[in-house]
Design an enzyme around this catalytic site. Structure first.
Site, PDB file in Angstrom:
ATOM      1  N   ASP A 112     -43.344  31.071 -50.184  1.00 22.46           N
ATOM      2  CA  ASP A 112     -42.486  31.785 -49.246  1.00 22.46           C
ATOM      3  C   ASP A 112     -41.304  32.435 -49.974  1.00 22.46           C
ATOM      4  OD1 ASP A 112     -40.588  32.491 -47.236  1.00 22.46           O
ATOM      5  OD2 ASP A 112     -41.524  31.076 -45.857  1.00 22.46           O
TER       6      ASP A 112
ATOM      7  N   LYS B 201     -50.008   8.693 -43.927  1.00 14.46           N
ATOM      8  CA  LYS B 201     -51.181   9.066 -43.130  1.00 14.46           C
ATOM      9  C   LYS B 201     -52.462   9.105 -43.965  1.00 14.46           C
ATOM     10  CE  LYS B 201     -48.333  11.446 -39.775  1.00 14.46           C
ATOM     11  NZ  LYS B 201     -47.095  10.834 -40.314  1.00 14.46           N
TER      12      LYS B 201
ATOM     13  N   GLU C 163     -52.696  10.737 -33.973  1.00 12.91           N
ATOM     14  CA  GLU C 163     -51.498   9.971 -34.290  1.00 12.91           C
ATOM     15  C   GLU C 163     -51.774   8.476 -34.148  1.00 12.91           C
ATOM     16  OE1 GLU C 163     -46.827  10.860 -33.469  1.00 12.91           O
ATOM     17  OE2 GLU C 163     -48.115  10.780 -31.711  1.00 12.91           O
TER      18      GLU C 163
END
Length: 327
Positions: A41, A130, A257
């Protein structure tokens, strides 16, 4: 003296919250010769250049980890790499699965190959809670990336390059933190949305995460998965710490989740040792000469590191103090 002193360091994804915290720490306290920021970016790079007042040690590369040739150019004469670039939004991954595979999996392999070919000494790759027993696509791609970096030591065995992985939980003060969102909502008198009142998460500050990553360069042989010993938070108590008088309402757990997070699975306990302020998950196979840490203490068979079973939970007062201090 810091291991990084006089060296050239590169951070992929270096314009995120952690990346900017790493830049500040490395520039201020590690006397590097050159610090390369590799990210996609251009606007975020421009903002970061202004933030760091165009420090002469900084170099800026626009590029994507999906592009191996661009990585090879950026890695030229680089000594140490922190791989922080990733796609991270759980729900977005479910709608755009192969984009996550391209960045988090193929991009990781590109980093590995480019690092070996460029003669990089050490690479620390950032993981996520995760990735342990994943139930969503994002976690699955990060688990795959973790395994790629660990196994990358096998075909780097004839070279000097070594890889390790660091895994930690939610970062307080990061761009994706719920804290500023809830603060804004509470100021408006709005009810705070909780996914589930029972939910727990691991909690680490930006400064702790930065120190953990940089300390890993000093300790690593290659092949380790490092996990910090950090506290947990009950999400309902976090809401109380932020806005004790605010109303809350449950909205239910989102797709992909977990109610509680995990950083080390029970099946990995046989390879895990406790070492000071961290756990070390040792590699399955280590043909590059890896040796278990001398002072490591084996955890019990079947043990797992989960946010709901943690020995240390932050109290409402501790959370409130951390929030007020901006940690």
């Amino acid at each position: 003296m810091s291991m990084l002193s006089g060296s050239s360091v590169l951070i992929t994804g270096g314009t995120g919250s952690l990346g900017k915290a790493l830049i500040r720490e490395i520039l201020d306290n590690h006397n590097v010769r050159r610090l390369v920021i590799f990210s996609r970016d251009e606007l975020k790079q421009l903002e970061a250049r202004r933030l760091f007042e165009d420090d002469s040690r900084l170099r800026w590369f626009i590029g994507d980890v999906r592009d191996r040739h661009r990585l090879e150019r950026a890695f030229h004469q680089v000594d140490y790499v922190i791989h922080a670039a990733a796609l991270k939004q759980v729900d977005t991954a479910e709608y755009n699965p192969f984009e996550y595979v391209e960045t988090n999996v193929r991009g990781s392999q590109n980093v590995i190959d480019a690092a070996i070919d460029a003669g990089v000494k050490k690479v620390v790759a950032l993981s996520t809670d995760k990735a342990s027993s994943p139930v969503n696509l994002y976690g699955a791609t990060k688990l795959c990336a973790d395994r790629l970096f660990i196994s990358g030591n096998h075909y780097a065995a004839a070279y000097d390059t070594r890889f390790c992985v660091v895994r930690y939980g939610n970062v307080m003060g990061s761009r994706g933190s719920i804290v500023p969102i809830w603060k804004t909502m509470a100021a408006r008198g709005e009810s705070l949305p909780l996914t589930d009142n029972r939910m727990t998460r691991f909690w680490i500050t930006l400064n702790q995460a930065v120190k953990f990553v940089l300390d890993s360069f000093e300790m690593m042989q290659g092949g380790e998965l490092y996990v910090p010993k950090i506290p947990s938070v009950r999400i309902a108590e976090l809401a109380t710490a932020i806005a004790p008088d605010a109303r809350t309402h449950e909205i239910g757990i989102r797709p992909g989740e977990k109610l509680h997070e995990e950083m080390i699975a029970a099946d990995d306990s046989r390879r895990t040792v406790s070492l000071g302020s961290r756990y070390v998950v040792m590699p399955h196979l280590a043909g590059w000469g890896y040796k278990p840490p001398k002072d490591g203490i084996a955890v019990s068979d079947g043990w797992s590191y989960q946010s709901d079973g943690n020995e240390h939970f932050l109290s409402v007062d501790e959370l409130r103090n951390m929030i007020s201090e901006g940690l």
